[in-house]
Motif scaffolding. Sequence first.
Motif, short mmCIF file in Angstrom:
data_model
loop_
_atom_site.label_atom_id
_atom_site.label_comp_id
_atom_site.label_asym_id
_atom_site.label_seq_id
_atom_site.Cartn_x
_atom_site.Cartn_y
_atom_site.Cartn_z
N SER A 89 -3.53 -6.45 -2.83
CA SER A 89 -3.22 -7.73 -2.22
C SER A 89 -3.05 -8.75 -3.34
O SER A 89 -3.46 -8.50 -4.48
N VAL A 114 -4.26 0.37 -2.20
CA VAL A 114 -4.10 -0.88 -1.46
C VAL A 114 -4.22 -2.04 -2.44
O VAL A 114 -5.19 -2.11 -3.21
N SER A 164 0.85 -1.19 0.00
CA SER A 164 0.00 0.00 0.00
C SER A 164 0.88 1.23 0.00
O SER A 164 2.04 1.19 0.42
N SER A 224 -7.37 -5.37 -6.20
CA SER A 224 -7.41 -3.98 -5.76
C SER A 224 -8.56 -3.30 -6.48
O SER A 224 -8.89 -3.64 -7.61
#
Length: 151
Positions: free
Chosen positions: A93, A91, A81, A105
């Motif tokens: 993942s 952010v 992030s 995201s």
Amino acid sequence: KAVICALLAVAAAAPQGYRVPTPAPTYGGGPVVPILVDDRQGPDQFGNYNFNFETGDGISRQEQGRPQGELGAVASQGGWSFTFPDGSPAVFSFVADGAGYQPQSDLLPTPHPLPAHAIAQIEKARQEDALGANRPPPPRQELWPSIRRFT
């Protein structure tokens, strides 16, 4: 003679061992960003690892992984992030495993939904394919029946 004496006096008064200080590195002209967190573990004897770091300008990154399956390919998951210059957060993942790399995201582009008529065409083709699998193939037709074949 007076000039020479003056030069000798100035030379004698200069500090001994004086060196010009070297400037601090600038790393591309920008400020140096401190590392606030830097935790790293592994890989251990089994291949497991994890890390986490955070910087003073709000960037963070974390990941953990471990071998899976017969060949020991590493499956990992994590994220990162940061903050855009306008102050909005970014952010992300991800999971990386036998199914590939799968980032997630709200900022990643996604395809537009298919229009209803395209979905209907795809469904019709699927149904026709399913029916066709149960039918015998059509008889072979000669394109040029008048041409004599030599065998």
